[in-house]
Design an enzyme around this catalytic site. Structure first.
Site, PDB file in Angstrom:
ATOM      1  N   GLU A 189       0.917  -1.085  -0.163  1.00  0.00           N
ATOM      2  CA  GLU A 189       0.066   0.016  -0.122  1.00  0.00           C
ATOM      3  C   GLU A 189       0.852   1.279  -0.135  1.00  0.00           C
ATOM      4  O   GLU A 189       1.593   1.482   0.947  1.00  0.00           O
ATOM      5  CB  GLU A 189      -0.973   0.044   1.244  1.00  0.00           C
ATOM      6  CG  GLU A 189      -1.819   1.288   1.357  1.00  0.00           C
ATOM      7  CD  GLU A 189      -2.426   1.178   2.706  1.00  0.00           C
ATOM      8  OE1 GLU A 189      -2.935   0.281   3.300  1.00  0.00           O
ATOM      9  OE2 GLU A 189      -2.724   2.422   3.126  1.00  0.00           O
ATOM     10  N   LYS A 239     -11.045  -2.137   6.564  1.00  0.00           N
ATOM     11  CA  LYS A 239      -9.779  -1.721   7.555  1.00  0.00           C
ATOM     12  C   LYS A 239     -10.344  -1.517   8.731  1.00  0.00           C
ATOM     13  O   LYS A 239     -11.391  -0.720   9.036  1.00  0.00           O
ATOM     14  CB  LYS A 239      -9.025  -0.629   6.616  1.00  0.00           C
ATOM     15  CG  LYS A 239      -7.645   0.036   7.569  1.00  0.00           C
ATOM     16  CD  LYS A 239      -6.789   0.888   6.529  1.00  0.00           C
ATOM     17  CE  LYS A 239      -6.050   2.154   7.502  1.00  0.00           C
ATOM     18  NZ  LYS A 239      -4.875   2.275   6.672  1.00  0.00           N
ATOM     19  N   ARG A 295       0.379  10.358   0.730  1.00  0.00           N
ATOM     20  CA  ARG A 295       0.700  11.517   1.187  1.00  0.00           C
ATOM     21  C   ARG A 295       1.695  12.172   0.823  1.00  0.00           C
ATOM     22  O   ARG A 295       1.785  13.160   1.683  1.00  0.00           O
ATOM     23  CB  ARG A 295       1.001  10.686   2.727  1.00  0.00           C
ATOM     24  CG  ARG A 295      -0.395  10.458   3.565  1.00  0.00           C
ATOM     25  CD  ARG A 295       0.255   9.856   4.763  1.00  0.00           C
ATOM     26  NE  ARG A 295      -0.493   8.656   4.970  1.00  0.00           N
ATOM     27  CZ  ARG A 295      -0.265   7.895   6.209  1.00  0.00           C
ATOM     28  NH1 ARG A 295       0.614   8.040   6.876  1.00  0.00           N
ATOM     29  NH2 ARG A 295      -0.957   6.651   6.436  1.00  0.00           N
ATOM     30  N   THR A 332      -4.127   6.239   2.024  1.00  0.00           N
ATOM     31  CA  THR A 332      -4.767   7.563   2.520  1.00  0.00           C
ATOM     32  C   THR A 332      -5.558   8.037   1.501  1.00  0.00           C
ATOM     33  O   THR A 332      -5.406   9.095   0.969  1.00  0.00           O
ATOM     34  CB  THR A 332      -3.398   8.439   2.692  1.00  0.00           C
ATOM     35  OG1 THR A 332      -2.549   7.557   3.310  1.00  0.00           O
ATOM     36  CG2 THR A 332      -4.015   9.325   3.736  1.00  0.00           C
TER      37      THR A 332
HETATM   38  C1  3PG Z   1      -1.284   4.815   8.243  1.00  0.00           C
HETATM   39  O1  3PG Z   1      -2.040   4.839   7.606  1.00  0.00           O
HETATM   40  O2  3PG Z   1      -0.317   5.308   8.640  1.00  0.00           O
HETATM   41  C2  3PG Z   1      -1.059   2.981   8.660  1.00  0.00           C
HETATM   42  O3  3PG Z   1      -2.331   2.673   9.015  1.00  0.00           O
HETATM   43  C3  3PG Z   1       0.105   2.761   9.378  1.00  0.00           C
HETATM   44  O4  3PG Z   1      -0.005   2.702  10.739  1.00  0.00           O
HETATM   45  P1  3PG Z   1       1.305   2.514  11.470  1.00  0.00           P
HETATM   46  O5  3PG Z   1       2.476   3.399  10.925  1.00  0.00           O
HETATM   47  O6  3PG Z   1       1.129   2.759  12.809  1.00  0.00           O
HETATM   48  O7  3PG Z   1       1.789   1.129  11.217  1.00  0.00           O
END
Ligand code: 3PG
Length: 215
Positions: free
Chosen positions: A46, A134, A50, A74
């Site tokens: 994924e 999710k 961002r 995101t």
């Molecule tokens: C995110 O969107 O940042 C993720 O869900 C990852 O979360 P994490 O950095 O706590 O693994």
């Protein structure tokens, strides 16, 4: 329902026990990072939208790393669903769900993995046809104990818990019957990416890939 909103998603989620959630700042890091992760056995990625480089990173990985399945992360709105499709992403992940995002997803072929963090949110998404969700942010929202409590009333929903997961706590989620896979950034922390520590990332990926999903 116009089309299967999550076509192909189950097979993707069940392919690996862990989906790395990646924040990539520099285009030059994208391909070596994807190679390190897939070399360790994590072949579904994924890439969060961002960073300014995110779209080009997805393009580069899709062009140069043949053995990975790439999704966008995101994803907040219709424009980012458009972009995800344009980039050829296999799926799109959202950190929550809004009425406008859910409406936009109906007009897009790409499979969306929207997020819930409460029972009612999970029910609302299920009403809209989302059997795969999710669970975000997993640890602050009650963790594996909370998610486990949803299995009995909502057996149709399978989750990908993300947010605060680590190599140590991931097994407590993966053993749940309502967890298809988990997501996290622990195998690709920004510091290791910045240092180009590809071997270290491959080792962390290998450890993550050795975890087993029960569901
Ligand atoms: C995110 O969107 O940042 C993720 O869900 C990852 O979360 P994490 O950095 O706590 O693994």
């Amino acid at each position: 329902m116009a089309h299967d909103l999550q076509a192909g998603l189950e097979a993707i989620l069940r392919k690996v026990p862990v989906i790395p959630v990646l924040v990539i700042d520099n285009l030059g890091d994208a391909v070596p990072l994807a190679r390190a992760l897939s070399g360790g056995g994590l072949t579904v990625l994924e890439i969060t939208l961002r960073t300014d480089a995110a779209a080009e990173c997805i393009r580069a990985i899709r062009a140069e790393v043949a053995d990975v399945i790439v999704g966008s992360g995101t994803v907040l709105d219709a424009r980012q669903l458009d972009l995800s499709e344009e980039l050829g992403c296999a799926f799109a992940v959202a950190p929550g769900a809004t009425p406008s995002l859910i409406a936009a997803a109906r007009d897009h072929a790409i499979a969306l993995l929207p997020a819930s963090a409460t029972t009612s949110e999970a029910m609302l998404l299920l009403e809209q046809g989302y059997r795969f969700q999710k669970f975000f942010p997993a640890e602050p929202s009650g963790g594996a104990a909370y998610l486990s409590s949803l299995a009995s009333p909502l057996p149709q929903v399978k989750f990908c818990p993300t947010g605060g997961l680590t190599q140590d706590n991931a097994p407590s989620y993966l053993k749940l019957v309502n967890v298809a896979t988990v997501g996290g950034s622990w195998m690709a922390p920004r510091k290791l990416i910045g240092d180009h520590s590809w071997a270290a990332i491959a080792n962390l990926a290998q450890a993550a890939a050795s975890l087993k999903a029960a569901a």
